[in-house]
Design an enzyme around this catalytic site. Structure first.
Site, PDB file in Angstrom:
ATOM      1  N   SER A   1      10.712 -54.107  -7.220  1.00  0.00           N
ATOM      2  CA  SER A   1      10.158 -55.707  -6.553  1.00  0.00           C
ATOM      3  C   SER A   1       9.959 -56.757  -7.974  1.00  0.00           C
ATOM      4  CB  SER A   1       8.529 -55.486  -6.224  1.00  0.00           C
ATOM      5  OG  SER A   1       7.622 -54.962  -6.909  1.00  0.00           O
TER       6      SER A   1
ATOM      7  N   LYS B   1       3.897 -61.411 -13.595  1.00  0.00           N
ATOM      8  CA  LYS B   1       4.528 -60.744 -12.509  1.00  0.00           C
ATOM      9  C   LYS B   1       3.203 -61.912 -11.554  1.00  0.00           C
ATOM     10  CE  LYS B   1       5.960 -57.383  -9.115  1.00  0.00           C
ATOM     11  NZ  LYS B   1       5.803 -55.783  -8.569  1.00  0.00           N
TER      12      LYS B   1
ATOM     13  N   SER C   1       9.114 -49.965  -9.639  1.00  0.00           N
ATOM     14  CA  SER C   1       9.575 -51.896  -9.350  1.00  0.00           C
ATOM     15  C   SER C   1       9.321 -52.319 -10.937  1.00  0.00           C
ATOM     16  CB  SER C   1       8.375 -52.613  -8.689  1.00  0.00           C
ATOM     17  OG  SER C   1       8.527 -52.103  -7.579  1.00  0.00           O
TER      18      SER C   1
END
Length: 488
Positions: A153, A78, A177
């Site tokens: 997210s 990420k 997330s």
């Protein structure tokens, strides 16, 4: 069967027997990325040359008998986790060209194991969002239906694993997330106990809630990755010293007689009927395996969402104060004086949702409202922790839906922040209490994945993985996303 469709443990078996090389595995994934990435937009950066170099090094390790459980396995990270020499943007204009001079601890651990980094994944800007629509660069699409969001997210990481762009991915989970996008994309996603995985090198959103965790194709892979990324780190003051277990050893334990709590608060207003039915069928599967199902209540969990948005926004307003245009990141082109430079830099660099949360957090911390909002939210946090402790006196794990809905349409909630925030209604309480939780695919509703969330006591990842594995073996969820041309 394509190499890119295999799990970590299947790939490791082939690599160990020297039936395939790490270079072949890496090339298979890079080809896959070229094929599906234009459709799903999961990645911000692709590190092809670095990946091929790492693959050659992994093959040397294997040849010399120096390989470990993750040597030669490709990963996607990420883009809010620092990678030395590789852009780390947080999907924000503020850090559009930022290249960290160091690796996050989790990245360092993976590199030591011989893992191959394929690229960095898209996210909601600074990890603030539930749909990956808040990225400054692109909107990631759900591999199951390209007109829908992958969740957020960590939507880029979840979509990448659902589309077989890597064997596993790392995400961060502040209020859901990892688990919510895992649910919406039909993959496994785990948020470990707060403090179990080092946050050093994770770009901070809300420091008392953030935690790094894995996205994988199955529960066994989740245990394998967790074995590597946990552990005490002196560089992180919240990192905990505990004995490192082997999580794979918990997987095959019998769950007969295990007490599974089902909280009525996780089936309230706002849950889609299809999601509710699929999760209730999953509870029946666990009951048939011999688990004891116990009805429980977590009364204060209904206040978790407002408490979370006050605490997280307050911490974000403090953490994001460092982006001032002076040391690194975006700097305003035109300004009149120092104060003007700060204001223009931050106005240009931050997106709408980040500004909204900074304003909310600053307001909650301001002298006139501190007691009414922030202090009250901290009291609610304590009540929620106490509720979970009481619930765990009656049961060993708690299960329920990960998300109240399946993946929603891109743009559908863009102008309604409240509807967007409700996507995390079942996940935020786990972060507030610092507990571990996993989302595993349990079925489909209207052709879209539904996630089952399993929550455990602090440091009880082993038990969570045990229940998840037992369910996975009995449920045999093997549907694959077709919207990208039949991945897997």
């Amino acid at each position: 069967m394509e190499l890119y469709s295999l799990t970590i443990h299947e790939l490791r078996e082939l690599l160990k027997k020297r039936e395939v090389s790490a270079l072949e595995v890496t090339k298979s994934y890079l080809e896959r990325i070229k094929e599906v990435e234009p459709k799903i937009d999961a990645l911000i950066t692709i590190t092809e040359d670095f990946a091929l170099q790492r693959a050659k090094e992994a093959d040397e390790k294997i040849k010399n008998g120096e390989d470990t459980a993750l040597t030669g396995i490709p990963v996607i990270i990420k883009d809010n986790i620092s990678t030395e020499g590789i852009k780390t943007t947080c999907s924000s204009k503020m850090l559009e060209n930022y290249i960290p001079p160091y690796n996050a601890t989790v990245v360092e651990k993976l590199l030591e194991e011989g893992v191959i980094i394929l690229g960095k994944s898209n996210l909601d800007e600074f990890a603030m969002g539930s749909s990956t629509e808040n990225s400054a660069f692109k909107t990631t699409k759900n591999p199951w239906d390209l007109s829908r969001v992958p969740g957020g997210s960590s939507g880029g990481s979840a979509a990448a694993i659902a589309a077989d762009e890597a064997a596993f991915a790392l995400g961060s989970d502040t209020g859901g997330s990892i688990r919510q996008p895992a649910s919406l994309c039909g993959v496994v996603g785990m948020k470990p106990t707060y403090g179990l995985v080092s946050r050093y090198g994770l770009v901070a959103f809300a420091s008392s809630l953030d935690q790094i965790g894995p996205f994988t194709k199955d529960v066994t892979d989740c245990a394998i990755v967790l074995n590597t990324i946990i552990g005490h780190d002196p560089k992180d003051s919240t990192s905990l010293k505990i004995d490192k277990p082997d999580y794979t050893s918990y997987l095959k334990e019998d769950i007969k007689g295990l007490r599974i709590g089902v909280a009525k608060e996780f089936f309230g207003e706002g849950i889609e009927e299809g999601v509710k039915e699929t999760v209730q069928e999953s509870i029946k599967v666990l009951q048939d395996l011999g688990a004891e199902i116990i009805d429980i209540s977590i009364p204060y969990v209904e206040y978790a969402l407002p408490a979370y948005y006050i605490i997280a926004s307050a911490e974000a307003s403090s953490n994001l104060a460092r982006y001032d245009g002076i040391r690194y990141g975006h700097i305003a082109g035109k300004y009149e004086d120092l104060i003007d430079m700060y204001m223009v830099t931050r106005s240009e660099g931050f997106g709408k949702e980040v500004k909204r949360r900074i304003m909310l957090g600053t307001y909650a911390l301001s002298s006139g409202y501190y007691d009414a909002y922030y202090k009250k939210a901290l009291k609610v946090r304590t009540l929620i922790k106490n509720d979970f402790e009481k619930a765990f006196e009656k049961c060993d794990v708690i299960i329920g839906p990960t998300s109240p809905t399946v993946a929603f349409k891109i743009g559908e909630r863009a102008n309604d922040p409240l509807a967007m925030y409700l996507a995390d209604i079942y996940t935020v309480s786990v972060n507030i209490a610092g507990l571990p939780g996993i989302s595993i695919p349990c079925g489909l509703s209207d052709g879209l994945p539904v996630g089952l969330q399993i929550i455990g006591r602090h440091f009880d990842e082993g038990k969570i993985l045990n229940v998840a594995y037992a369910f996975e073996q009995a449920n045999k969820f093997n549907a694959k996303p077709q919207a990208i041309g039949g991945a897997r």
